[in-house]
Design a protein around this motif. Structure first.
Motif, PDB file in Angstrom:
ATOM      1  N   GLU A   1       0.851  -1.186   0.000  1.00 28.88           N
ATOM      2  CA  GLU A   1       0.000   0.000   0.000  1.00 28.88           C
ATOM      3  C   GLU A   1       0.887   1.237   0.000  1.00 28.88           C
ATOM      4  O   GLU A   1       1.906   1.281   0.700  1.00 28.88           O
ATOM      5  CB  GLU A   1      -0.931   0.029   1.204  1.00 28.88           C
ATOM      6  CG  GLU A   1      -1.926   1.183   1.156  1.00 28.88           C
ATOM      7  CD  GLU A   1      -2.961   1.105   2.253  1.00 28.88           C
ATOM      8  OE1 GLU A   1      -4.168   1.047   1.941  1.00 28.88           O
ATOM      9  OE2 GLU A   1      -2.556   1.092   3.428  1.00 28.88           O
TER      10      GLU A   1
ATOM     11  N   THR B   1       0.781   5.668  -0.115  1.00 25.76           N
ATOM     12  CA  THR B   1      -0.056   6.837   0.106  1.00 25.76           C
ATOM     13  C   THR B   1       0.701   8.129  -0.194  1.00 25.76           C
ATOM     14  O   THR B   1       1.940   8.157  -0.147  1.00 25.76           O
ATOM     15  CB  THR B   1      -0.579   6.870   1.553  1.00 25.76           C
ATOM     16  OG1 THR B   1      -1.497   7.964   1.706  1.00 25.76           O
ATOM     17  CG2 THR B   1       0.562   7.053   2.534  1.00 25.76           C
TER      18      THR B   1
ATOM     19  N   SER C   1       1.555  11.487   1.196  1.00 30.55           N
ATOM     20  CA  SER C   1       1.563  12.171   2.487  1.00 30.55           C
ATOM     21  C   SER C   1       1.956  13.635   2.391  1.00 30.55           C
ATOM     22  O   SER C   1       1.829  14.374   3.373  1.00 30.55           O
ATOM     23  CB  SER C   1       2.524  11.454   3.447  1.00 30.55           C
ATOM     24  OG  SER C   1       2.141  10.116   3.644  1.00 30.55           O
TER      25      SER C   1
ATOM     26  N   THR D   1       5.070   7.793   0.238  1.00 31.01           N
ATOM     27  CA  THR D   1       5.109   6.979   1.458  1.00 31.01           C
ATOM     28  C   THR D   1       4.609   5.560   1.182  1.00 31.01           C
ATOM     29  O   THR D   1       3.445   5.373   0.801  1.00 31.01           O
ATOM     30  CB  THR D   1       4.249   7.607   2.564  1.00 31.01           C
ATOM     31  OG1 THR D   1       4.709   8.942   2.806  1.00 31.01           O
ATOM     32  CG2 THR D   1       4.357   6.800   3.856  1.00 31.01           C
TER      33      THR D   1
ATOM     34  N   THR E   1       3.506   2.449   2.930  1.00 28.67           N
ATOM     35  CA  THR E   1       3.078   2.028   4.265  1.00 28.67           C
ATOM     36  C   THR E   1       3.134   0.517   4.456  1.00 28.67           C
ATOM     37  O   THR E   1       3.153   0.036   5.583  1.00 28.67           O
ATOM     38  CB  THR E   1       1.649   2.515   4.546  1.00 28.67           C
ATOM     39  OG1 THR E   1       0.756   1.977   3.544  1.00 28.67           O
ATOM     40  CG2 THR E   1       1.584   4.032   4.494  1.00 28.67           C
TER      41      THR E   1
ATOM     42  N   GLN F   1      -2.455  12.157   2.946  1.00 24.23           N
ATOM     43  CA  GLN F   1      -2.906  10.771   3.097  1.00 24.23           C
ATOM     44  C   GLN F   1      -4.347  10.554   2.643  1.00 24.23           C
ATOM     45  O   GLN F   1      -4.981   9.566   3.022  1.00 24.23           O
ATOM     46  CB  GLN F   1      -2.725  10.304   4.553  1.00 24.23           C
ATOM     47  CG  GLN F   1      -1.268  10.298   4.993  1.00 24.23           C
ATOM     48  CD  GLN F   1      -1.085   9.837   6.424  1.00 24.23           C
ATOM     49  OE1 GLN F   1      -1.988   9.981   7.246  1.00 24.23           O
ATOM     50  NE2 GLN F   1       0.071   9.297   6.727  1.00 24.23           N
TER      51      GLN F   1
ATOM     52  N   SER G   1      -4.365   7.108  -2.033  1.00 25.29           N
ATOM     53  CA  SER G   1      -3.557   5.899  -1.818  1.00 25.29           C
ATOM     54  C   SER G   1      -3.958   4.825  -2.825  1.00 25.29           C
ATOM     55  O   SER G   1      -5.012   4.905  -3.472  1.00 25.29           O
ATOM     56  CB  SER G   1      -3.740   5.367  -0.396  1.00 25.29           C
ATOM     57  OG  SER G   1      -5.088   4.985  -0.176  1.00 25.29           O
TER      58      SER G   1
END
Length: 229
Positions: A107, A109, A111, A128, A130, A217, A220
């Motif tokens: 995943e 995203t 940010s 980012t 995650t 965020q 995503s």
């Protein structure tokens, strides 16, 4: 000496059965493993002590070797049982039904606090990561390369910036699988299930024009292996 070791073995097994789910804690498992190792050391220390004081033993050397191998086998069996207790009840239930949990999922995203500019047909490469179990996602390119063959679930939720329009296109090896679009009122989102072979590449791509999306965020995408083949 053998009777003492056998008693220790049954004591450890009793402790494992009585502890139940408590063995899921690493500290408990470490303590049980330490006790097994201590028991094994005590057994061999006792044997050396008996030899040093000249105590008479019965049976041939072959019988003694067989006895030691039998005790070692019992200790190994107990250790395997303790490791089996380490798994959670849900994992044991899955194992009993023949379902194996996979370890492939990712995943990514956005940010960043400033708007993210997306150029025409650009692959989404957010800042980012995650989640990247299995190491299939490559942050530098934004491309996911399947480490295992099977059925995958992919998803995306991309929120366009104010008064902007955004497309999200799912590609597999250059072939368009799905496309969605949205304005600033709601995110462009989808869920899509597809079979992917090991080594095949999948990526999320923008439409054929330059636009900006909202970060913080709110945007995503990702994927997970739901059935390995």
């Amino acid at each position: 000496m053998e009777k003492a070791i056998i008693c220790c073995i049954f004591a450890l097994m009793s402790l494992a059965l009585s502890a139940g789910s408590g063995l899921d804690k690493p500290s408990t498992l470490k303590s049980l493993n330490l006790r097994m190792k201590t028991t094994e050391r005590q057994a061999f220390t006792s044997a050396l002590h008996e030899r040093s004081i000249g105590r008479k033993t019965q049976g041939s050397s072959q019988d003694k070797q067989g006895s030691r191998e039998s005790m070692n086998a019992r200790l190994v069996a107990v250790e395997r049982q303790l490791l089996a207790f380490k798994s959670t009840p849900s994992e044991r239930a899955l194992r009993n039904t023949g379902i194996v949990r996979n370890d492939v999922s990712f995943e990514v995203t956005c940010s960043r606090s400033t708007p993210y500019t997306v150029y025409g047909n650009q692959i989404y490469r957010f800042d980012t990561v995650t989640l990247n179990n299995g190491g299939g996602y490559h942050k530098s390119t934004g491309v996911f390369e399947a480490p295992k063959s099977g059925t995958y679930l992919f998803w995306a939720s991309i929120l366009p910036n104010i008064k902007k329009y955004v497309n999200v296109i799912l590609n597999k090896e250059g072939r368009r699988l799905v496309i969605t679009g949205s304005n600033d009122a709601s995110p462009s989102s989808f869920f899509y299930v597809v079979h992917v072979r090991r080594g095949e590449r999948v990526w999320f791509q923008a439409g054929g024009y330059t636009t900006t999306i909202y970060g913080h965020q709110h945007s995503s995408y990702g994927g997970t292996l739901i059935h390995q083949q």
